[in-house]
Design a protein around this motif. Structure first.
Motif, PDB file in Angstrom:
ATOM      1  N   GLU A   1      -6.156  -8.138  -9.600  1.00  8.27           N
ATOM      2  CA  GLU A   1      -5.657  -7.142 -10.550  1.00  8.27           C
ATOM      3  C   GLU A   1      -5.222  -5.884  -9.821  1.00  8.27           C
ATOM      4  OE1 GLU A   1      -8.388  -8.104 -14.471  1.00  8.27           O
ATOM      5  OE2 GLU A   1      -9.281  -7.001 -12.801  1.00  8.27           O
ATOM      6  N   LEU A   2      -6.045  -5.425  -8.898  1.00  7.77           N
ATOM      7  CA  LEU A   2      -5.732  -4.227  -8.124  1.00  7.77           C
ATOM      8  C   LEU A   2      -4.455  -4.418  -7.312  1.00  7.77           C
ATOM      9  CD1 LEU A   2      -6.681  -1.367  -7.330  1.00  7.77           C
ATOM     10  CD2 LEU A   2      -7.990  -2.436  -5.487  1.00  7.77           C
ATOM     11  N   ASP A   3      -4.327  -5.579  -6.691  1.00  8.80           N
ATOM     12  CA  ASP A   3      -3.117  -5.866  -5.910  1.00  8.80           C
ATOM     13  C   ASP A   3      -1.875  -5.861  -6.793  1.00  8.80           C
ATOM     14  OD1 ASP A   3      -4.687  -6.076  -3.645  1.00  8.80           O
ATOM     15  OD2 ASP A   3      -4.696  -8.280  -3.621  1.00  8.80           O
ATOM     16  N   ALA A   4      -1.981  -6.434  -8.003  1.00  3.33           N
ATOM     17  CA  ALA A   4      -0.841  -6.479  -8.926  1.00  3.33           C
ATOM     18  C   ALA A   4      -0.446  -5.069  -9.376  1.00  3.33           C
ATOM     19  CB  ALA A   4      -1.175  -7.356 -10.132  1.00  3.33           C
ATOM     20  N   VAL A   5      -1.436  -4.247  -9.678  1.00  2.66           N
ATOM     21  CA  VAL A   5      -1.158  -2.870 -10.096  1.00  2.66           C
ATOM     22  C   VAL A   5      -0.485  -2.103  -8.955  1.00  2.66           C
ATOM     23  CG1 VAL A   5      -2.215  -0.666 -10.744  1.00  2.66           C
ATOM     24  CG2 VAL A   5      -3.014  -2.787 -11.793  1.00  2.66           C
ATOM     25  N   ASN A   6      -1.023  -2.218  -7.757  1.00  2.84           N
ATOM     26  CA  ASN A   6      -0.457  -1.486  -6.622  1.00  2.84           C
ATOM     27  C   ASN A   6       0.951  -1.956  -6.280  1.00  2.84           C
ATOM     28  OD1 ASN A   6      -2.455   0.431  -6.181  1.00  2.84           O
ATOM     29  ND2 ASN A   6      -3.696  -0.998  -5.007  1.00  2.84           N
ATOM     30  N   ALA A   7       1.210  -3.242  -6.418  1.00  4.77           N
ATOM     31  CA  ALA A   7       2.566  -3.746  -6.165  1.00  4.77           C
ATOM     32  C   ALA A   7       3.541  -3.149  -7.182  1.00  4.77           C
ATOM     33  CB  ALA A   7       2.582  -5.271  -6.220  1.00  4.77           C
ATOM     34  N   ALA A   8       3.135  -3.078  -8.436  1.00  4.99           N
ATOM     35  CA  ALA A   8       3.989  -2.498  -9.471  1.00  4.99           C
ATOM     36  C   ALA A   8       4.180  -1.000  -9.247  1.00  4.99           C
ATOM     37  CB  ALA A   8       3.402  -2.775 -10.852  1.00  4.99           C
ATOM     38  N   ILE A   9       3.134  -0.310  -8.792  1.00  4.26           N
ATOM     39  CA  ILE A   9       3.251   1.122  -8.473  1.00  4.26           C
ATOM     40  C   ILE A   9       4.275   1.320  -7.356  1.00  4.26           C
ATOM     41  CG2 ILE A   9       2.055   3.103  -7.430  1.00  4.26           C
ATOM     42  CD1 ILE A   9      -0.476   2.171  -8.986  1.00  4.26           C
ATOM     43  N   GLU A  10       4.200   0.498  -6.334  1.00  2.35           N
ATOM     44  CA  GLU A  10       5.149   0.609  -5.213  1.00  2.35           C
ATOM     45  C   GLU A  10       6.586   0.372  -5.660  1.00  2.35           C
ATOM     46  OE1 GLU A  10       3.739  -1.987  -2.131  1.00  2.35           O
ATOM     47  OE2 GLU A  10       2.029  -0.701  -1.684  1.00  2.35           O
ATOM     48  N   ARG A  11       6.779  -0.454  -6.685  1.00  2.63           N
ATOM     49  CA  ARG A  11       8.122  -0.711  -7.216  1.00  2.63           C
ATOM     50  C   ARG A  11       8.562   0.365  -8.212  1.00  2.63           C
ATOM     51  NH1 ARG A  11       5.830  -5.947  -7.656  1.00  2.63           N
ATOM     52  NH2 ARG A  11       5.627  -5.659  -9.908  1.00  2.63           N
ATOM     53  N   GLY A  12       7.679   1.324  -8.501  1.00  2.00           N
ATOM     54  CA  GLY A  12       8.014   2.393  -9.433  1.00  2.00           C
ATOM     55  C   GLY A  12       8.001   1.959 -10.883  1.00  2.00           C
TER      56      GLY A  12
ATOM     57  N   THR B   1       1.592   6.255 -16.818  1.00  2.00           N
ATOM     58  CA  THR B   1       0.331   6.478 -17.523  1.00  2.00           C
ATOM     59  C   THR B   1       0.585   6.337 -19.024  1.00  2.00           C
ATOM     60  OG1 THR B   1       0.695   8.855 -17.814  1.00  2.00           O
ATOM     61  CG2 THR B   1      -0.446   8.146 -15.785  1.00  2.00           C
ATOM     62  N   VAL B   2      -0.481   6.345 -19.795  1.00  2.00           N
ATOM     63  CA  VAL B   2      -0.361   6.288 -21.246  1.00  2.00           C
ATOM     64  C   VAL B   2       0.470   7.472 -21.752  1.00  2.00           C
ATOM     65  CG1 VAL B   2      -1.704   6.408 -23.383  1.00  2.00           C
ATOM     66  CG2 VAL B   2      -2.517   5.013 -21.499  1.00  2.00           C
ATOM     67  N   ALA B   3       0.381   8.609 -21.080  1.00  2.00           N
ATOM     68  CA  ALA B   3       1.130   9.808 -21.465  1.00  2.00           C
ATOM     69  C   ALA B   3       2.594   9.748 -21.045  1.00  2.00           C
ATOM     70  CB  ALA B   3       0.469  11.049 -20.878  1.00  2.00           C
ATOM     71  N   GLY B   4       2.985   8.713 -20.287  1.00  2.00           N
ATOM     72  CA  GLY B   4       4.374   8.554 -19.881  1.00  2.00           C
ATOM     73  C   GLY B   4       4.723   9.105 -18.517  1.00  2.00           C
ATOM     74  N   SER B   5       3.745   9.583 -17.768  1.00  2.00           N
ATOM     75  CA  SER B   5       4.007  10.086 -16.424  1.00  2.00           C
ATOM     76  C   SER B   5       4.018   8.939 -15.423  1.00  2.00           C
ATOM     77  CB  SER B   5       2.910  11.072 -16.005  1.00  2.00           C
ATOM     78  OG  SER B   5       2.856  12.157 -16.893  1.00  2.00           O
ATOM     79  N   PRO B   6       4.959   8.948 -14.489  1.00  2.00           N
ATOM     80  CA  PRO B   6       4.975   7.881 -13.489  1.00  2.00           C
ATOM     81  C   PRO B   6       3.750   7.949 -12.579  1.00  2.00           C
ATOM     82  CG  PRO B   6       6.708   9.498 -13.051  1.00  2.00           C
ATOM     83  CD  PRO B   6       6.036   9.913 -14.310  1.00  2.00           C
ATOM     84  N   VAL B   7       3.227   6.787 -12.241  1.00  2.00           N
ATOM     85  CA  VAL B   7       2.110   6.693 -11.293  1.00  2.00           C
ATOM     86  C   VAL B   7       2.731   6.466  -9.925  1.00  2.00           C
ATOM     87  CG1 VAL B   7       0.031   5.418 -10.629  1.00  2.00           C
ATOM     88  CG2 VAL B   7       0.576   5.759 -13.056  1.00  2.00           C
TER      89      VAL B   7
ATOM     90  N   PHE C   1       2.841  -4.435 -17.538  1.00  2.00           N
ATOM     91  CA  PHE C   1       2.924  -5.366 -16.416  1.00  2.00           C
ATOM     92  C   PHE C   1       3.461  -6.713 -16.882  1.00  2.00           C
ATOM     93  CE2 PHE C   1      -0.543  -2.421 -15.401  1.00  2.00           C
ATOM     94  CZ  PHE C   1      -0.024  -1.865 -14.235  1.00  2.00           C
ATOM     95  N   LYS C   2       4.430  -7.222 -16.149  1.00  2.00           N
ATOM     96  CA  LYS C   2       5.048  -8.503 -16.525  1.00  2.00           C
ATOM     97  C   LYS C   2       4.089  -9.673 -16.375  1.00  2.00           C
ATOM     98  CE  LYS C   2       9.541  -6.788 -15.190  1.00  2.00           C
ATOM     99  NZ  LYS C   2       9.918  -6.149 -13.976  1.00  2.00           N
ATOM    100  N   ASP C   3       3.424  -9.768 -15.251  1.00  2.00           N
ATOM    101  CA  ASP C   3       2.552 -10.894 -14.979  1.00  2.00           C
ATOM    102  C   ASP C   3       1.189 -10.401 -14.498  1.00  2.00           C
ATOM    103  OD1 ASP C   3       4.470 -12.950 -15.516  1.00  2.00           O
ATOM    104  OD2 ASP C   3       5.435 -12.446 -13.626  1.00  2.00           O
TER     105      ASP C   3
END
Length: 90
Positions: free
Chosen positions: A25-36, A40-46, A83-85
């Protein structure tokens, strides 16, 4: 993370208990963060990768953990529907 702390933490909005993010899960989140692709729930980019995080047991919201301190602010949560997948946990 201290088990006693983990036992009392919950989502500040839904009151759903949380658990640590699994490695996949952590790897998937970080990969998506790296892709921009993460906001956040408030709409700010991580923009910063997560070293560790907590996820609600219903798998709807992720909260980052900074230097061992859970950031349980509602506006800082990361919704998993974006997240797509998002990987399933065994």
């Amino acid at each position: 993370m201290d088990k006693r702390l983990l036992d009392i933490l919950c989502c500040p909005v839904s009151k759903t208990p949380v658990r640590p993010l699994a490695r996949g899960e952590l790897d998937a989140v970080n990969a998506a963060i790296e892709r921009g692709e993460v906001d956040t729930v408030a709409g700010s980019p991580v923009r910063d990768r997560l070293g560790e995080g907590l996820i609600t047991i219903d798998r709807k919201v992720i909260y980052r953990v900074d230097d061992g301190i859970p950031v349980m602010l509602p506006e800082e949560g990361i919704g998993t529907v974006q997240f797509k997948d998002f990987p399933a946990v065994a």
